[in-house]
Design a protein around this motif. Sequence first.
Motif, short mmCIF file in Angstrom:
data_model
loop_
_atom_site.label_atom_id
_atom_site.label_comp_id
_atom_site.label_asym_id
_atom_site.label_seq_id
_atom_site.Cartn_x
_atom_site.Cartn_y
_atom_site.Cartn_z
N GLN A 39 0.96 -1.28 -0.08
CA GLN A 39 0.15 -0.08 -0.20
C GLN A 39 0.77 1.28 -0.16
O GLN A 39 1.73 1.50 0.82
CB GLN A 39 -0.92 0.14 1.27
CG GLN A 39 -1.86 1.03 1.19
CD GLN A 39 -2.80 1.13 0.13
OE1 GLN A 39 -3.33 0.04 -0.28
NE2 GLN A 39 -3.51 2.24 -0.16
N PRO A 40 0.93 2.21 -0.85
CA PRO A 40 1.65 3.50 -1.00
C PRO A 40 1.50 4.30 0.28
O PRO A 40 0.22 4.39 0.61
CB PRO A 40 1.28 4.18 -2.34
CG PRO A 40 0.68 2.83 -3.35
CD PRO A 40 -0.03 1.94 -2.12
N VAL A 41 2.53 4.84 0.68
CA VAL A 41 2.26 5.86 1.70
C VAL A 41 2.83 7.12 1.12
O VAL A 41 3.97 7.48 0.40
CB VAL A 41 3.47 5.24 2.87
CG1 VAL A 41 3.39 6.58 3.93
CG2 VAL A 41 3.06 4.11 3.60
N LEU A 42 2.18 8.16 1.35
CA LEU A 42 2.43 9.57 0.87
C LEU A 42 3.40 10.18 1.93
O LEU A 42 3.27 10.01 3.16
CB LEU A 42 1.19 10.37 0.87
CG LEU A 42 0.37 9.79 -0.44
CD1 LEU A 42 -1.15 10.74 -0.29
CD2 LEU A 42 0.69 9.87 -1.78
N GLY A 43 4.45 11.18 1.35
CA GLY A 43 5.40 11.76 2.18
C GLY A 43 4.83 13.18 2.66
O GLY A 43 3.69 13.62 2.27
N TRP A 44 5.74 13.94 3.13
CA TRP A 44 5.73 15.33 3.36
C TRP A 44 5.01 16.09 2.15
O TRP A 44 5.62 16.45 1.19
CB TRP A 44 6.62 15.97 3.97
CG TRP A 44 6.67 17.30 4.42
CD1 TRP A 44 6.19 17.95 5.38
CD2 TRP A 44 7.22 18.50 3.87
NE1 TRP A 44 6.27 19.12 5.67
CE2 TRP A 44 6.59 19.61 4.49
CE3 TRP A 44 7.91 18.76 2.68
CZ2 TRP A 44 7.26 20.98 4.29
CZ3 TRP A 44 8.26 20.23 2.21
CH2 TRP A 44 7.90 21.09 3.11
N ARG A 45 3.62 16.63 2.40
CA ARG A 45 3.07 17.48 1.54
C ARG A 45 2.92 16.95 0.23
O ARG A 45 2.83 17.49 -0.90
CB ARG A 45 3.82 18.88 1.18
CG ARG A 45 3.86 19.80 2.33
CD ARG A 45 4.21 21.40 2.11
NE ARG A 45 4.41 21.96 3.22
CZ ARG A 45 4.74 23.41 3.33
NH1 ARG A 45 5.39 23.84 2.19
NH2 ARG A 45 4.50 24.22 4.53
N ASP A 46 2.76 15.61 0.33
CA ASP A 46 2.41 14.78 -1.06
C ASP A 46 3.57 14.92 -2.12
O ASP A 46 3.45 14.54 -3.23
CB ASP A 46 1.11 15.01 -1.81
CG ASP A 46 0.06 14.65 -0.76
OD1 ASP A 46 0.07 13.97 0.44
OD2 ASP A 46 -0.98 14.82 -1.06
N ARG A 47 4.96 15.07 -1.72
CA ARG A 47 5.96 15.32 -2.65
C ARG A 47 6.45 14.01 -2.90
O ARG A 47 7.29 14.05 -3.86
CB ARG A 47 6.92 16.36 -2.03
CG ARG A 47 6.64 17.78 -1.82
CD ARG A 47 7.88 18.55 -1.31
NE ARG A 47 9.00 18.65 -2.06
CZ ARG A 47 10.03 17.85 -1.78
NH1 ARG A 47 10.08 17.04 -0.64
NH2 ARG A 47 11.14 17.63 -2.48
N SER A 48 6.25 13.04 -2.22
CA SER A 48 6.75 11.82 -2.30
C SER A 48 5.58 10.76 -2.04
O SER A 48 4.87 10.94 -1.37
CB SER A 48 8.01 11.47 -1.33
OG SER A 48 7.62 11.25 -0.18
N ILE A 49 6.00 9.51 -2.61
CA ILE A 49 5.23 8.22 -2.56
C ILE A 49 5.81 7.27 -2.53
O ILE A 49 6.91 6.81 -3.11
CB ILE A 49 3.77 8.17 -3.50
CG1 ILE A 49 3.05 6.98 -3.10
CG2 ILE A 49 4.64 8.25 -4.82
CD1 ILE A 49 1.65 7.18 -4.07
N ALA A 50 5.70 6.02 -1.62
CA ALA A 50 6.53 4.99 -1.60
C ALA A 50 5.80 3.69 -1.11
O ALA A 50 4.67 3.97 -0.59
CB ALA A 50 7.72 5.36 -0.37
N ALA A 51 6.31 2.54 -1.47
CA ALA A 51 5.48 1.30 -1.20
C ALA A 51 6.70 -0.05 -1.25
O ALA A 51 7.66 0.41 -1.96
CB ALA A 51 4.30 1.42 -2.02
N SER A 52 6.23 -0.88 -0.91
CA SER A 52 6.96 -2.31 -1.07
C SER A 52 6.90 -2.62 -2.44
O SER A 52 5.75 -2.25 -2.86
CB SER A 52 6.70 -3.25 0.04
OG SER A 52 5.37 -3.60 0.13
N ALA A 53 7.81 -3.07 -3.03
CA ALA A 53 7.73 -3.67 -4.21
C ALA A 53 8.61 -4.99 -4.61
O ALA A 53 9.34 -5.25 -3.63
CB ALA A 53 8.22 -2.61 -5.33
N ASP A 54 8.32 -5.74 -5.54
CA ASP A 54 8.90 -7.17 -5.79
C ASP A 54 9.70 -7.02 -7.18
O ASP A 54 9.17 -6.44 -8.09
CB ASP A 54 7.92 -8.21 -5.90
CG ASP A 54 7.33 -8.18 -4.39
OD1 ASP A 54 8.36 -8.76 -3.42
OD2 ASP A 54 6.27 -8.26 -4.18
#
Length: 211
Positions: A39-54
């Motif tokens: 599940q993607p996680v948004l960063g500070w002020r939506d400047r970044s997005i991250a999630a686990s990947a394979d």
Amino acid sequence: MRQLRFSWREITGKCQPACKHCYADSRGAAHFGLEVSGQPVLGWRDRSIAASADGPRGRCWLRVVCEELGWAQGDHALTGNADADALDTLPKPRLPGMYEWTEGEWRRQRAEVMTPLPRSPCPATDAAPGPLDLDDGWWQKLRSALQQLAGTPTRRVSVDQERVDLRVHAAFSGGGATVSIRRWETVHGDLRWADISDPLGIVNSVQDRPY
């Protein structure tokens, strides 16, 4: 309630990384041959997005950060995780891959692949909700890591004398209070409980948490 008299809308025809669909199909994931699985996680002020990947090398953490072209330049633009990767003896994720591209004439984006930490945050909040079950060895390792970080030279600046003066004067206006910093050390800059794990692991920020 005040009436809204003006609203600014920017029509670009492009999505920001905060768009989860575009993130999953982003150039970063394709460049590294990754499939977003978490599940993607948004960063500070939506400047970044991250999630686990394979991918070909197993599970990893994929982070995509964006910045306007006018700000995506200089010594420290978009380079926080890359600069931190030089601290290879600290208990933290590694950064085996980076890829940058430009979206038209409006944004610069960077994809970062980080190694996962087989740990959990302690706790997953900024402040501890109560006593934590951490042994003396954990605290000793944390102190050792922060002491090692303190002695690391860097050109990155989180707080300088000018910013200290502004904050002191704002808090004690009219009092003539002054604080002169005589010793400077390298620190995390934004260390919170959500950035630390058990067993010990330290990440740069909440959205960089590759658990």
